[in-house]
Write a protein that holds these residues in place. Structure first.
Motif, mmCIF file in Angstrom:
data_model
loop_
_atom_site.group_PDB
_atom_site.id
_atom_site.type_symbol
_atom_site.label_atom_id
_atom_site.label_comp_id
_atom_site.label_asym_id
_atom_site.label_seq_id
_atom_site.Cartn_x
_atom_site.Cartn_y
_atom_site.Cartn_z
ATOM 1 N N SER A 201 12.151 18.482 31.525
ATOM 2 C CA SER A 201 11.834 17.736 30.300
ATOM 3 C C SER A 201 13.046 17.064 29.670
ATOM 4 N N ASP A 206 12.031 11.904 36.988
ATOM 5 C CA ASP A 206 10.740 12.371 37.458
ATOM 6 C C ASP A 206 10.753 12.258 38.977
ATOM 7 N N SER A 329 3.751 19.263 42.296
ATOM 8 C CA SER A 329 3.211 17.923 42.071
ATOM 9 C C SER A 329 3.402 17.542 40.610
ATOM 10 N N PRO A 330 3.941 16.353 40.333
ATOM 11 C CA PRO A 330 4.111 15.958 38.925
ATOM 12 C C PRO A 330 2.784 15.800 38.198
ATOM 13 N N LYS A 331 1.707 15.600 38.947
ATOM 14 C CA LYS A 331 0.393 15.466 38.312
ATOM 15 C C LYS A 331 -0.216 16.823 37.993
ATOM 16 N N ASP A 333 1.842 19.745 37.824
ATOM 17 C CA ASP A 333 2.885 20.593 37.217
ATOM 18 C C ASP A 333 3.758 19.737 36.291
ATOM 19 N N LYS A 334 3.195 19.233 35.255
ATOM 20 C CA LYS A 334 3.871 18.256 34.396
ATOM 21 C C LYS A 334 5.148 18.840 33.782
ATOM 22 N N GLY A 335 6.227 18.081 33.942
ATOM 23 C CA GLY A 335 7.497 18.485 33.374
ATOM 24 C C GLY A 335 8.217 19.560 34.148
ATOM 25 N N GLU A 409 -1.274 17.852 44.558
ATOM 26 C CA GLU A 409 -1.440 16.446 44.183
ATOM 27 C C GLU A 409 -2.844 15.960 44.531
#
Length: 535
Positions: A201, A206, A329-331, A333-335, A409
């Motif tokens: 964060s 990213d 996955s950034p989608k 596992d946000k941040g 993802e």
């Protein structure tokens, strides 16, 4: 959005341009290498001498004409295949052929950058080790370069390094916070494998699935202190304004002893010891132990030799970053960003040796610590843009990492294509990484098939390639239905064995001859339906 990859898109010189085919290829590679290093000035970077070289110089290295581009092939064999080729291709053949990005390039582009004198650091190929460094130094000397200046020291490591966007390259890392560490093996396992998570964060970066995460590790302070004791100086000794202990912990590679260290030792000793040190500096092995000599072992081999601390530091190689496949996955596992890491441990004689980054992240770094990191953009390792396409993933051991990311993802974006994972390790009871997650994905329909192989559970060893052959008819049907095939893991043996198994499956179930089966697999690679992340 992620920054553009370090390897730029291919530049095609029009066929009607007034050049031969070889000259057009050379031009394309030349401008690609320039854009890697100097995107802002590439259009004006040509000197009159370089312009003349375009029409007369050799073609730059390219994967399109590189029969040695095989990470399982030994360096002498690669160099034999490159005999008679232009200098850039011979430089490429000296690289480890993993296209891992750890050096900041792929193998061909690193070779081209050295040839074009756009890169002065000759020892960046970490997977190639000393063998590659020596061969590159030799080839560089043949090109009229100065070998002494071409082998990067700590003092000059960043002097000539182009500074890219923060957090997007090894030369300009950012910081991420280590927030979680848990062991993935059972207590009876012979391995220590960890799930590591970072908070991104505040990092300013990213990523996308398929990318790698570069970590700038810190050496084990116990090892650092032993080396300082061998030097007979204080921890607080300062070199160019920095404490010796901090230099050895943060900046110096303490693994395989570099040739320059043996050169230094030869200057400060005499007699048989000097002759032995000189032989080691030349790459010889007078006592049969050269492969086991790290920096501490080198000092122990010549007891009583105490080089000046500043000269000693100058003789060491820079501590290189380590790259790991991202397992999140950034989608989904946000941040956050996660890695799956084996802590490397082994013994040589009475000494315990450990992997630098793997034990730093797995055992030594405190939760909450800020770690220097960067995101390495993937080169030809990504999910298909058409989410209806099925995917087959082969990732034994920590090779499962990017496929955990792929599955998370695909589930997050509700991809309609089917997913098939081959996973294997030593024992099902203790080495089934992410078991609960994978079985839950199967129940939800996010993982359609899970094929497992355990090499130590039966009387005979059984690997993922053996499981592939067992279900070869189904695997062939998936390929014919347009499936994309992925592999991640060991480059030297496993990847080669998996590809061999795939060729056999195509031959048997596709009713093709061996040459036709090989051509089929090669066509999968050319169309990006076969992608590998090997190390």
């Amino acid at each position: 959005m992620l920054s553009p990859p370090l390897v730029p898109p291919a530049i095609i010189i029009p066929e009607n341009a007034p050049f031969t085919a070889d000259q057009r290829a050379w031009l394309s590679g030349y401008f690609a290498a320039l854009l890697i290093q100097e995107p802002a000035t590439a259009a004006t970077a040509l000197t009159s001498g370089e312009a003349a070289q375009i029409t007369n110089g050799p073609a730059l290295a390219s994967n399109d004409d590189a029969p040695w581009h095989d990470p399982s092939m030994a360096l002498p064999d690669r160099m034999t295949l490159a005999e008679g080729k232009a200098a850039p291709s011979r430089l490429m053949a000296a690289m480890a052929q993993q296209d891992c990005g750890q050096c900041g390039y792929n193998c061909a582009d690193y070779a081209n950058a050295i040839f074009l004198k756009k890169e002065e650091r000759l020892n960046l190929c970490a997977p190639g080790g000393k063998e590659t460094a020596r061969k590159v130094k030799e080839l560089f000397a043949e090109l009229g370069g100065e070998p002494a200046s071409g082998s990067t020291s700590l003092a000059s490591e960043t002097a000539h390094a182009p500074l890219g966007e923060k957090g997007r390259c090894r030369e300009n890392p950012t910081e991420a916070v280590l927030i979680e560490r848990r062991r993935l093996n059972g207590e009876k396992s012979e391995k220590h494998t960890y799930h590591i998570e970072f908070d991104l964060s505040q990092s300013g970066v990213d990523y996308e699935v398929g990318d790698a995460f570069g970590v700038l590790p810190v050496n084990d302070l116990g090892l650092v202190d032993q080396i300082i004791a061998m030097l007979g100086v204080a921890h607080t000794t300062e070199i160019n304004g920095k404490r010796l202990r901090d230099i050895l912990a943060e900046d110096a590679a303490l693994g395989a002893a570099p040739d320059k260290l043996f050169e230094l030792i030869s200057y400060v000793t005499g007699g048989a010891s000097r002759a032995k040190a000189q032989a080691l500096a030349r790459g010889e092995d007078p006592d049969g132990d050269a492969a086991n000599l790290d920096v501490l072992a080198a000092l122990m081999k010549f007891p009583g030799v105490r080089p000046h601390p500043e000269a000693f530091v100058e003789a060491l190689d820079p501590l290189q970053p380590r790259l790991y496949s991202i397992s999140s996955s950034p989608k989904a596992d946000k941040g956050r960003l996660s890695l799956t890491i084996d802590a490397v441990r082994y013994r040589i004689g009475s000494r315990k040796r450990v992997g630098v980054a793997s034990t730093h992240l797995g055992e030594r770094a405190d939760i909450g610590a800020r770690v220097k990191v960067y995101v390495q953009k993937a080169h030809n390792f990504a999910l298909p843009s058409d989410m209806s396409k099925p995917v087959i993933m082969v990732g034994p051991g920590t090779g499962v990492a990017p496929f955990r990311a792929f599955l998370r993802e695909r589930e997050a974006v509700k991809a309609s294509g089917a997913n098939w994972l081959f996973f294997g390790h030593q024992r099902q009871e203790s080495d089934f990484f992410y078991r609960d997650e994978l079985e839950a994905m199967k129940e939800r329909g996010a993982l359609n098939r899970l094929s497992l192989a355990w090499s130590r559970d039966g009387a005979q060893k059984f690997y993922v390639q053996d499981r592939m052959r067992e279900v070869g008819a189904d695997l062939w049907r998936w390929l014919e239905d347009g499936a994309h095939f992925y592999i991640c893991g060991d480059a030297k043996r496993m990847a080669k064995d998996v590809e061999s198994a795939l060729v056999d499956i195509v031959a048997e179930h596709g009713k093709r001859g061996k040459d036709e089966a090989v051509a089929y697999v090669q066509s999968l690679k050319k169309t990006q339906r076969y992608q590998a992340d090997v190390y």
